[in-house]
Motif scaffolding. Sequence first.
Motif, PDB file in Angstrom:
ATOM      1  N   TYR A  92       0.604  -1.367   0.141  1.00  0.00           N
ATOM      2  CA  TYR A  92       0.010  -0.083  -0.098  1.00  0.00           C
ATOM      3  C   TYR A  92       0.817   1.137   0.051  1.00  0.00           C
ATOM      4  CZ  TYR A  92      -4.128  -2.634   0.731  1.00  0.00           C
ATOM      5  OH  TYR A  92      -5.208  -3.703   0.439  1.00  0.00           O
ATOM      6  N   TYR A  93       0.499   2.312  -1.010  1.00  0.00           N
ATOM      7  CA  TYR A  93       1.354   3.385  -1.150  1.00  0.00           C
ATOM      8  C   TYR A  93       0.339   4.460  -0.720  1.00  0.00           C
ATOM      9  CZ  TYR A  93       4.617   0.547  -3.630  1.00  0.00           C
ATOM     10  OH  TYR A  93       5.536  -0.273  -4.084  1.00  0.00           O
ATOM     11  N   CYS A  94       1.035   5.507   0.157  1.00  0.00           N
ATOM     12  CA  CYS A  94       0.147   6.802   0.262  1.00  0.00           C
ATOM     13  C   CYS A  94       0.629   7.855  -0.700  1.00  0.00           C
ATOM     14  CB  CYS A  94       0.384   7.403   1.678  1.00  0.00           C
ATOM     15  SG  CYS A  94       1.902   7.623   2.165  1.00  0.00           S
ATOM     16  N   ASN A  95      -0.344   8.736  -1.186  1.00  0.00           N
ATOM     17  CA  ASN A  95       0.070   9.750  -2.363  1.00  0.00           C
ATOM     18  C   ASN A  95      -0.662  10.950  -1.944  1.00  0.00           C
ATOM     19  OD1 ASN A  95      -1.686  10.922  -4.517  1.00  0.00           O
ATOM     20  ND2 ASN A  95       0.413  10.316  -5.163  1.00  0.00           N
ATOM     21  N   ALA A  96      -0.057  12.010  -2.109  1.00  0.00           N
ATOM     22  CA  ALA A  96      -0.410  13.416  -1.763  1.00  0.00           C
ATOM     23  C   ALA A  96      -0.052  14.440  -3.131  1.00  0.00           C
ATOM     24  CB  ALA A  96       0.229  14.131  -0.546  1.00  0.00           C
ATOM     25  N   ASP A  97      -1.285  15.016  -3.425  1.00  0.00           N
ATOM     26  CA  ASP A  97      -1.185  16.332  -4.345  1.00  0.00           C
ATOM     27  C   ASP A  97      -0.903  17.353  -3.674  1.00  0.00           C
ATOM     28  OD1 ASP A  97      -3.613  17.737  -6.848  1.00  0.00           O
ATOM     29  OD2 ASP A  97      -1.345  17.065  -6.977  1.00  0.00           O
ATOM     30  N   VAL A  98       0.488  17.969  -3.743  1.00  0.00           N
ATOM     31  CA  VAL A  98       0.855  18.931  -2.849  1.00  0.00           C
ATOM     32  C   VAL A  98       1.196  19.991  -3.694  1.00  0.00           C
ATOM     33  CG1 VAL A  98       2.876  19.159  -1.371  1.00  0.00           C
ATOM     34  CG2 VAL A  98       1.692  17.132  -1.175  1.00  0.00           C
ATOM     35  N   ARG A  99       1.127  21.429  -3.127  1.00  0.00           N
ATOM     36  CA  ARG A  99       1.881  22.330  -3.628  1.00  0.00           C
ATOM     37  C   ARG A  99       2.629  23.011  -2.521  1.00  0.00           C
ATOM     38  NH1 ARG A  99      -2.422  27.234  -5.091  1.00  0.00           N
ATOM     39  NH2 ARG A  99      -2.547  26.231  -7.247  1.00  0.00           N
ATOM     40  N   ARG A 100       3.846  23.091  -2.964  1.00  0.00           N
ATOM     41  CA  ARG A 100       5.055  23.524  -2.059  1.00  0.00           C
ATOM     42  C   ARG A 100       4.979  25.187  -1.610  1.00  0.00           C
ATOM     43  NH1 ARG A 100      10.694  21.813  -3.302  1.00  0.00           N
ATOM     44  NH2 ARG A 100      10.841  22.100  -0.881  1.00  0.00           N
ATOM     45  N   PHE A 101       4.764  25.797  -2.568  1.00  0.00           N
ATOM     46  CA  PHE A 101       4.611  27.345  -2.409  1.00  0.00           C
ATOM     47  C   PHE A 101       3.545  27.807  -3.146  1.00  0.00           C
ATOM     48  CE2 PHE A 101       9.036  26.938  -1.095  1.00  0.00           C
ATOM     49  CZ  PHE A 101       9.637  26.178  -1.810  1.00  0.00           C
ATOM     50  N   SER A 102       2.929  29.076  -2.908  1.00  0.00           N
ATOM     51  CA  SER A 102       1.839  29.567  -3.208  1.00  0.00           C
ATOM     52  C   SER A 102       1.727  29.499  -4.879  1.00  0.00           C
ATOM     53  CB  SER A 102       1.508  30.901  -2.830  1.00  0.00           C
ATOM     54  OG  SER A 102       2.692  31.646  -2.883  1.00  0.00           O
ATOM     55  N   ALA A 103       2.957  29.870  -5.498  1.00  0.00           N
ATOM     56  CA  ALA A 103       2.856  30.030  -7.002  1.00  0.00           C
ATOM     57  C   ALA A 103       3.208  28.809  -7.729  1.00  0.00           C
ATOM     58  CB  ALA A 103       3.932  31.108  -7.472  1.00  0.00           C
ATOM     59  N   SER A 104       3.438  27.615  -7.050  1.00  0.00           N
ATOM     60  CA  SER A 104       3.918  26.474  -7.651  1.00  0.00           C
ATOM     61  C   SER A 104       2.556  25.571  -7.899  1.00  0.00           C
ATOM     62  CB  SER A 104       5.016  25.825  -6.908  1.00  0.00           C
ATOM     63  OG  SER A 104       4.205  25.155  -5.568  1.00  0.00           O
ATOM     64  N   PRO A 105       2.934  24.719  -9.051  1.00  0.00           N
ATOM     65  CA  PRO A 105       1.652  23.846  -9.338  1.00  0.00           C
ATOM     66  C   PRO A 105       1.601  22.492  -8.293  1.00  0.00           C
ATOM     67  CG  PRO A 105       3.727  23.366 -10.706  1.00  0.00           C
ATOM     68  CD  PRO A 105       3.827  24.342  -9.977  1.00  0.00           C
ATOM     69  N   TYR A 106       0.507  22.046  -8.338  1.00  0.00           N
ATOM     70  CA  TYR A 106       0.476  20.805  -7.568  1.00  0.00           C
ATOM     71  C   TYR A 106       1.325  19.587  -8.146  1.00  0.00           C
ATOM     72  CZ  TYR A 106      -3.083  22.722  -4.469  1.00  0.00           C
ATOM     73  OH  TYR A 106      -3.993  23.350  -3.609  1.00  0.00           O
ATOM     74  N   ARG A 107       1.947  18.817  -7.548  1.00  0.00           N
ATOM     75  CA  ARG A 107       2.401  17.876  -7.875  1.00  0.00           C
ATOM     76  C   ARG A 107       2.400  16.702  -6.921  1.00  0.00           C
ATOM     77  NH1 ARG A 107       6.081  19.393 -11.781  1.00  0.00           N
ATOM     78  NH2 ARG A 107       7.018  21.278 -11.999  1.00  0.00           N
ATOM     79  N   ASP A 108       2.473  15.603  -7.754  1.00  0.00           N
ATOM     80  CA  ASP A 108       2.191  14.040  -6.779  1.00  0.00           C
ATOM     81  C   ASP A 108       3.594  13.830  -6.045  1.00  0.00           C
ATOM     82  OD1 ASP A 108       0.472  11.926  -8.984  1.00  0.00           O
ATOM     83  OD2 ASP A 108      -0.199  13.288  -7.328  1.00  0.00           O
ATOM     84  N   ALA A 109       3.181  13.342  -4.682  1.00  0.00           N
ATOM     85  CA  ALA A 109       4.484  12.778  -4.125  1.00  0.00           C
ATOM     86  C   ALA A 109       3.867  11.346  -3.563  1.00  0.00           C
ATOM     87  CB  ALA A 109       4.605  13.579  -2.925  1.00  0.00           C
ATOM     88  N   TRP A 110       4.966  10.569  -3.376  1.00  0.00           N
ATOM     89  CA  TRP A 110       4.326   8.989  -3.048  1.00  0.00           C
ATOM     90  C   TRP A 110       5.269   8.608  -1.536  1.00  0.00           C
ATOM     91  CZ3 TRP A 110       0.892   6.278  -5.370  1.00  0.00           C
ATOM     92  CH2 TRP A 110       0.398   6.803  -6.493  1.00  0.00           C
ATOM     93  N   GLY A 111       4.724   7.825  -0.898  1.00  0.00           N
ATOM     94  CA  GLY A 111       5.277   7.244   0.185  1.00  0.00           C
ATOM     95  C   GLY A 111       6.162   6.064  -0.264  1.00  0.00           C
ATOM     96  N   GLN A 112       6.855   5.270   0.626  1.00  0.00           N
ATOM     97  CA  GLN A 112       7.550   4.016   0.324  1.00  0.00           C
ATOM     98  C   GLN A 112       6.894   2.891   0.089  1.00  0.00           C
ATOM     99  OE1 GLN A 112       7.176   5.017   3.155  1.00  0.00           O
ATOM    100  NE2 GLN A 112       7.487   3.476   4.811  1.00  0.00           N
ATOM    101  N   GLY A 113       5.671   2.830   0.704  1.00  0.00           N
ATOM    102  CA  GLY A 113       4.872   1.548   0.559  1.00  0.00           C
ATOM    103  C   GLY A 113       5.082   0.723   1.860  1.00  0.00           C
ATOM    104  N   THR A 114       4.019   0.455   2.203  1.00  0.00           N
ATOM    105  CA  THR A 114       3.821  -0.757   3.397  1.00  0.00           C
ATOM    106  C   THR A 114       3.168  -1.930   2.934  1.00  0.00           C
ATOM    107  OG1 THR A 114       3.136  -1.093   5.724  1.00  0.00           O
ATOM    108  CG2 THR A 114       1.864   0.474   4.428  1.00  0.00           C
ATOM    109  N   GLN A 115       3.330  -3.086   3.445  1.00  0.00           N
ATOM    110  CA  GLN A 115       3.198  -4.265   3.128  1.00  0.00           C
ATOM    111  C   GLN A 115       1.869  -4.822   4.011  1.00  0.00           C
ATOM    112  OE1 GLN A 115       4.189  -6.699   0.376  1.00  0.00           O
ATOM    113  NE2 GLN A 115       2.253  -7.525   1.135  1.00  0.00           N
TER     114      GLN A 115
END
Length: 120
Positions: A92-115
Amino acid sequence: VQLQASGGGLVDAGGSLRLSCTASGTIFSINSLGWYRQTPGKQRELVARITRDNNTNYADSVKGRFTISKDNAKNSTYLQMDSLKPEDTAVYYCNADVRRFSASPYRDAWGQGTQVTVSS
């Protein structure tokens, strides 16, 4: 942005597990948080997702058994998995659609996975 997932393990069919995932790093806002899973030889599939406005969607195979939630203050998401079945066995992997700064686009971030392993 880093995502740290935890809570996987081995459980008997019918049992429960709770997965947790926390995002850290430079985060301006999170549009959505989600959980995906993958088994060998198969594509990663969406399990559940929750948006900034608390809208949720689930894979048909987990509806009524899994519940996704989040804690905005902790940049965290949780997946409560009940009535587990052997076919829920996956990484199982967690995912976040994240904006790092106010002017930056949203980007995907992924966790390392857990069995997660469900024995019959």
